[in-house]
Design a protein around this motif. Structure first.
Motif, PDB file in Angstrom:
ATOM      1  N   GLU A 115      77.115  44.147  74.666  1.00 21.68           N
ATOM      2  CA  GLU A 115      78.397  43.632  74.221  1.00 21.68           C
ATOM      3  C   GLU A 115      79.260  44.734  73.613  1.00 21.68           C
ATOM      4  O   GLU A 115      78.761  45.682  73.009  1.00 21.68           O
ATOM      5  N   TYR A 116      80.562  44.578  73.767  1.00 18.17           N
ATOM      6  CA  TYR A 116      81.508  45.471  73.106  1.00 18.17           C
ATOM      7  C   TYR A 116      81.552  45.146  71.612  1.00 18.17           C
ATOM      8  O   TYR A 116      81.218  44.034  71.199  1.00 18.17           O
ATOM      9  N   PRO A 117      81.995  46.109  70.788  1.00 14.84           N
ATOM     10  CA  PRO A 117      82.221  45.781  69.379  1.00 14.84           C
ATOM     11  C   PRO A 117      83.258  44.656  69.269  1.00 14.84           C
ATOM     12  O   PRO A 117      84.125  44.515  70.134  1.00 14.84           O
ATOM     13  N   GLN A 118      83.185  43.888  68.218  1.00 22.12           N
ATOM     14  CA  GLN A 118      84.121  42.777  68.057  1.00 22.12           C
ATOM     15  C   GLN A 118      85.513  43.239  67.637  1.00 22.12           C
ATOM     16  O   GLN A 118      86.470  42.487  67.736  1.00 22.12           O
ATOM     17  N   TYR A 119      85.617  44.486  67.155  1.00 18.92           N
ATOM     18  CA  TYR A 119      86.874  44.925  66.557  1.00 18.92           C
ATOM     19  C   TYR A 119      87.372  46.209  67.216  1.00 18.92           C
ATOM     20  O   TYR A 119      86.645  46.875  67.951  1.00 18.92           O
ATOM     21  N   GLY A 120      88.648  46.535  66.907  1.00 16.94           N
ATOM     22  CA  GLY A 120      89.240  47.741  67.488  1.00 16.94           C
ATOM     23  C   GLY A 120      90.336  48.299  66.608  1.00 16.94           C
ATOM     24  O   GLY A 120      90.389  48.052  65.398  1.00 16.94           O
ATOM     25  N   VAL A 121      91.259  49.062  67.216  1.00 16.25           N
ATOM     26  CA  VAL A 121      92.302  49.762  66.473  1.00 16.25           C
ATOM     27  C   VAL A 121      93.176  48.789  65.697  1.00 16.25           C
ATOM     28  O   VAL A 121      93.500  49.018  64.522  1.00 16.25           O
ATOM     29  N   VAL A 122      93.592  47.694  66.339  1.00 15.60           N
ATOM     30  CA  VAL A 122      94.475  46.735  65.678  1.00 15.60           C
ATOM     31  C   VAL A 122      93.805  46.165  64.433  1.00 15.60           C
ATOM     32  O   VAL A 122      94.430  46.042  63.376  1.00 15.60           O
ATOM     33  N   ASP A 123      92.524  45.816  64.550  1.00 18.22           N
ATOM     34  CA  ASP A 123      91.788  45.300  63.392  1.00 18.22           C
ATOM     35  C   ASP A 123      91.765  46.325  62.259  1.00 18.22           C
ATOM     36  O   ASP A 123      91.974  45.987  61.095  1.00 18.22           O
ATOM     37  N   PHE A 124      91.504  47.585  62.633  1.00 16.05           N
ATOM     38  CA  PHE A 124      91.436  48.639  61.616  1.00 16.05           C
ATOM     39  C   PHE A 124      92.758  48.766  60.871  1.00 16.05           C
ATOM     40  O   PHE A 124      92.795  48.851  59.636  1.00 16.05           O
ATOM     41  N   LEU A 125      93.881  48.766  61.602  1.00 13.89           N
ATOM     42  CA  LEU A 125      95.186  48.963  60.977  1.00 13.89           C
ATOM     43  C   LEU A 125      95.568  47.790  60.076  1.00 13.89           C
ATOM     44  O   LEU A 125      96.254  47.965  59.067  1.00 13.89           O
ATOM     45  N   VAL A 126      95.124  46.595  60.440  1.00 15.27           N
ATOM     46  CA  VAL A 126      95.397  45.418  59.611  1.00 15.27           C
ATOM     47  C   VAL A 126      94.527  45.418  58.356  1.00 15.27           C
ATOM     48  O   VAL A 126      94.954  45.009  57.275  1.00 15.27           O
ATOM     49  N   GLU A 127      93.292  45.931  58.497  1.00 16.29           N
ATOM     50  CA  GLU A 127      92.302  45.797  57.432  1.00 16.29           C
ATOM     51  C   GLU A 127      92.206  46.996  56.488  1.00 16.29           C
ATOM     52  O   GLU A 127      91.773  46.853  55.346  1.00 16.29           O
ATOM     53  N   CYS A 128      92.616  48.192  56.956  1.00 15.47           N
ATOM     54  CA  CYS A 128      92.275  49.413  56.216  1.00 15.47           C
ATOM     55  C   CYS A 128      92.848  49.444  54.807  1.00 15.47           C
ATOM     56  O   CYS A 128      92.212  49.980  53.892  1.00 15.47           O
ATOM     57  N   GLU A 129      94.023  48.888  54.603  1.00 13.77           N
ATOM     58  CA  GLU A 129      94.637  48.946  53.274  1.00 13.77           C
ATOM     59  C   GLU A 129      94.029  47.933  52.305  1.00 13.77           C
ATOM     60  O   GLU A 129      94.221  48.046  51.093  1.00 13.77           O
ATOM     61  N   LYS A 130      93.308  46.964  52.856  1.00 15.49           N
ATOM     62  CA  LYS A 130      92.725  45.930  51.992  1.00 15.49           C
ATOM     63  C   LYS A 130      91.327  46.292  51.521  1.00 15.49           C
ATOM     64  O   LYS A 130      90.793  45.675  50.607  1.00 15.49           O
ATOM     65  N   GLU A 131      90.721  47.296  52.190  1.00 14.53           N
ATOM     66  CA  GLU A 131      89.344  47.660  51.866  1.00 14.53           C
ATOM     67  C   GLU A 131      89.314  48.694  50.743  1.00 14.53           C
ATOM     68  O   GLU A 131      90.089  49.650  50.746  1.00 14.53           O
ATOM     69  N   THR A 132      88.413  48.482  49.786  1.00 13.74           N
ATOM     70  CA  THR A 132      88.274  49.431  48.677  1.00 13.74           C
ATOM     71  C   THR A 132      87.227  50.506  48.979  1.00 13.74           C
ATOM     72  O   THR A 132      87.288  51.601  48.441  1.00 13.74           O
ATOM     73  N   ASP A 133      86.255  50.190  49.849  1.00 17.56           N
ATOM     74  CA  ASP A 133      85.228  51.155  50.224  1.00 17.56           C
ATOM     75  C   ASP A 133      85.563  51.745  51.596  1.00 17.56           C
ATOM     76  O   ASP A 133      86.256  51.107  52.398  1.00 17.56           O
ATOM     77  N   PRO A 134      85.063  52.954  51.889  1.00 16.61           N
ATOM     78  CA  PRO A 134      85.293  53.539  53.218  1.00 16.61           C
ATOM     79  C   PRO A 134      84.797  52.617  54.327  1.00 16.61           C
ATOM     80  O   PRO A 134      83.708  52.051  54.246  1.00 16.61           O
ATOM     81  N   ILE A 135      85.620  52.446  55.356  1.00 16.55           N
ATOM     82  CA  ILE A 135      85.290  51.531  56.447  1.00 16.55           C
ATOM     83  C   ILE A 135      84.184  52.130  57.309  1.00 16.55           C
ATOM     84  O   ILE A 135      84.197  53.321  57.624  1.00 16.55           O
ATOM     85  N   ASN A 136      83.219  51.296  57.692  1.00 15.82           N
ATOM     86  CA  ASN A 136      82.155  51.710  58.609  1.00 15.82           C
ATOM     87  C   ASN A 136      82.682  51.593  60.034  1.00 15.82           C
ATOM     88  O   ASN A 136      82.864  50.489  60.554  1.00 15.82           O
ATOM     89  N   MET A 137      82.918  52.734  60.683  1.00 14.70           N
ATOM     90  CA  MET A 137      83.548  52.727  61.997  1.00 14.70           C
ATOM     91  C   MET A 137      82.651  52.164  63.092  1.00 14.70           C
ATOM     92  O   MET A 137      83.138  51.843  64.172  1.00 14.70           O
ATOM     93  N   ASP A 138      81.351  52.039  62.827  1.00 10.19           N
ATOM     94  CA  ASP A 138      80.434  51.530  63.849  1.00 10.19           C
ATOM     95  C   ASP A 138      80.802  50.119  64.299  1.00 10.19           C
ATOM     96  O   ASP A 138      80.423  49.695  65.392  1.00 10.19           O
ATOM     97  N   GLU A 139      81.535  49.378  63.462  1.00 11.71           N
ATOM     98  CA  GLU A 139      81.948  48.029  63.838  1.00 11.71           C
ATOM     99  C   GLU A 139      83.098  48.046  64.840  1.00 11.71           C
ATOM    100  O   GLU A 139      83.428  47.012  65.421  1.00 11.71           O
ATOM    101  N   TYR A 140      83.710  49.199  65.040  1.00 13.35           N
ATOM    102  CA  TYR A 140      84.893  49.307  65.892  1.00 13.35           C
ATOM    103  C   TYR A 140      84.662  50.198  67.116  1.00 13.35           C
ATOM    104  O   TYR A 140      85.535  50.295  67.979  1.00 13.35           O
TER     105      TYR A 140
END
Length: 561
Positions: A170-195
């Motif tokens: 299976e492909y990852p569930q998330y991508g660039v759009v998800d990252f751009l929407v979510e990155c400012e809301k996260e306080t910890d460094p994002i784990n890129m393996d989900e994308y």
């Protein structure tokens, strides 16, 4: 009626005559604001009321904004004096666009990471930009490079349809759009393996230990289009945060560099004068691959974008695609392209010395990707492989990859060996062999001997793949050596760490030496637990577990061990 195109020229023409009759020490900053109105900020002494009345008569009152005096200490000075060009005398002009601001702003501070960031850009769609990026990424991986490909064509994504996951994965569930929407809301460094996912086909990647990681725009196989629209509609690339020095796109590349440390990051940008194109070209790119076709529509774009890259001192490579099949049409199309690229660069003042129009080594002369019916529908790995391997070293995508490849490390050099040099090297190799039978059974007998004599290759990553449990190969291909590696737990885990396997994937792993005469020798029940018995070893199926008969009587003759 006065038109938008006429306003700037009429105002500047008036101000030229106006400055001649006023003090030469005055400086005038002419700014066209987001509504198209002209505002003028003056350092010096000017009759503001007269100036405004005169300009209103010329343009009409609806085209004139603020006219005011400021000093260099004024709060507005920094804003009005940046991103302006000197017109004449002491007149400076700048645009303050409502949208597409990144097309008028070049970041002086590029992302300082090891990875070279390369944007693939086209003014028109349908020229094979995404295909070219995918093919170049694979060519780089086949050279042993670690490549990260990212789909920034958010309104029309497609990179993941060319660089596919293996069937059943299976492909990852998330991508660039998800990252751009979510990155400012996260306080910890994002784990890129989900994308992010990896291309794993050895046929495509080659045998030099290269890697190819892909970040799709979004997983549209699980994310219905309404959900995708809901996320995409919350990303406004004209917001101030996207042309700030620390914008979310730059943060994305910093996360990629930190977590994966690739050699290259390849960006599939949006076609046309889109905000994403301006942002990726001028905010992030160390180099740009520009794909155009030799017709009037494409050359309009080339004549706009090319000078901006020159002004920003951003290196670029011109690609002509797709060149027509018919010889006469191809000659006409290529001729039109090189004339336009030559004139665009000449007008930009790019050349210190004018090259010959047909000098193929000059930057204005493009590499040509000819029309190929295979490239129009890449629906399988076999088609990808044909595009990768056709024409050998003259493969066009390999040529592009060669141009983009980093310079050799300073410690890499070439030497010429004499006859005596060769003799000395052979004698040295002979000294390494410390037994009468230099085979793996006798050579690798301990951790120390493995450490001293076994040469670990990045390509051996596959032996740590949990989905594989049998290594096959002909006699002399190194199966026994790898068997010895796995039979030494300490060395196996050290090599896994060297190759880049996360320690949590090997810390709790035990390798059973299936054909070793030891107390831990598995019996028939072990293999029945792995898979159903009864498959003959002679059927040559990959990963097929040995049948009970083979366990009792030994491997069949000629099986290669």
């Amino acid at each position: 009626m006065i038109h938008f195109d006429e306003i700037k020229d009429k105002v500047i023409e008036y101000l030229k005559s106006y400055t001649k009759s006023t003090a030469e020490t005055n400086r005038l900053y002419v700014i066209r604001d987001v509504y198209g109105r002209i505002s003028i900020f003056i350092i010096g002494t000017v009759n503001l009321e007269k100036l405004k009345n005169d300009l209103t008569k010329i343009t009409g009152e609806n085209w004139i904004g603020q006219i005011r005096s400021i000093s260099e200490n004024h709060i507005l000075y920094e804003e009005v004096s940046k991103n302006v060009e000197k017109i004449e005398y002491n007149i400076y002009y700048g645009e303050r666009p409502l949208v597409k601001k990144n097309w008028n702003y070049t970041f002086n501070d590029k992302i300082k990471e090891n990875a070279k960031i390369i944007t693939f850009y086209s003014y028109k769609g349908g020229v094979g930009r995404t295909t070219a990026l995918a093919m170049v990424a694979l060519q780089m991986a086949r050279k042993g490079k670690k490549v990260f490909a990212i789909d920034m064509d958010l309104e029309a994504p497609g990179l993941s349809t060319i660089l596919r996951q293996e069937t059943g994965i299976e492909y990852p569930q998330y991508g660039v759009v998800d990252f751009l929407v979510e990155c400012e809301k996260e306080t910890d460094p994002i784990n890129m393996d989900e994308y992010v996912y990896s291309v794993t086909s050895k046929e495509l990647l080659g045998m030099n230990g290269g890697e190819l990681l892909v970040m799709q725009a979004a997983n549209l196989s699980v994310d219905n289009y309404d959900n995708y629209y809901n996320k995409l509609s919350r990303i406004d690339f004209n917001m101030p945060k996207f042309y700030d020095q620390k914008n979310p796109i730059r943060y994305l590349f910093e996360r990629i560099n930190t977590q994966y440390q690739p050699d290259y990051i390849l960006i599939d940008s949006r076609a046309g004068l889109h905000d994403i194109g301006g942002l990726t070209l001028f905010s992030c790119s160390h180099e740009v691959v520009m794909l155009f076709y030799g017709n009037e529509q494409n050359m309009i774009g080339l004549n706009y974008v090319l000078p901006k890259l020159c002004n920003g001192n951003i290196p670029f490579y011109l690609i002509n695609t797709p060149v027509p099949v018919l010889e006469d049409a191809a000659r006409e199309e290529v001729e039109y392209y090189i004339r336009n690229s030559f004139l665009a660069l000449e007008k930009s003042g790019y050349f210190d010395e004018l090259p010959d129009l047909y000098d193929e080594s000059s930057v204005h002369y493009p590499l040509n990707i000819h029309y190929d019916v295979i490239a129009t529908n890449i629906n399988s790995d076999s088609r990808l492989l044909r595009l990768l391997t056709q024409n050998g070293d003259k493969n066009i995508y390999k040529q592009i990859a060669d141009k983009l490849e980093k310079l050799q490390n300073e410690n890499e050099y070439t030497i010429t060996l004499t006859k005596n040099d060769r003799k000395t090297i052979l004698q040295s190799i002979e000294g390494i062999i410390h037994s009468e039978t230099p085979s793996a059974e006798n050579e690798f007998i301990s951790y120390e001997s493995l450490k001293k004599y076994f040469y670990p290759l990045k390509e051996y990553k596959y032996i740590f793949d949990n989905s594989k449990f049998i290594i096959t190969g002909s006699k002399g291909s190194g199966k026994t050596a790898l068997f010895k590696v796995l039979n030494c737990d300490k060395y196996a885990k050290a090599m896994a760490e060297y190759i880049g396997i996360p320690t949590n994937e090997t810390s709790n792993v035990t390798w059973l030496a299936g054909l070793d005469a030891s107390d831990a020798f598995p019996d028939k029940s072990n293999f029945r637990a792995i898979g159903p018995p009864g498959r003959g070893c002679r059927d040559n199926r990959r990963f097929a577990p040995p049948c009970p008969g083979c366990l009792e009587s030994g491997p069949p003759p000629g099986s290669g061990g």
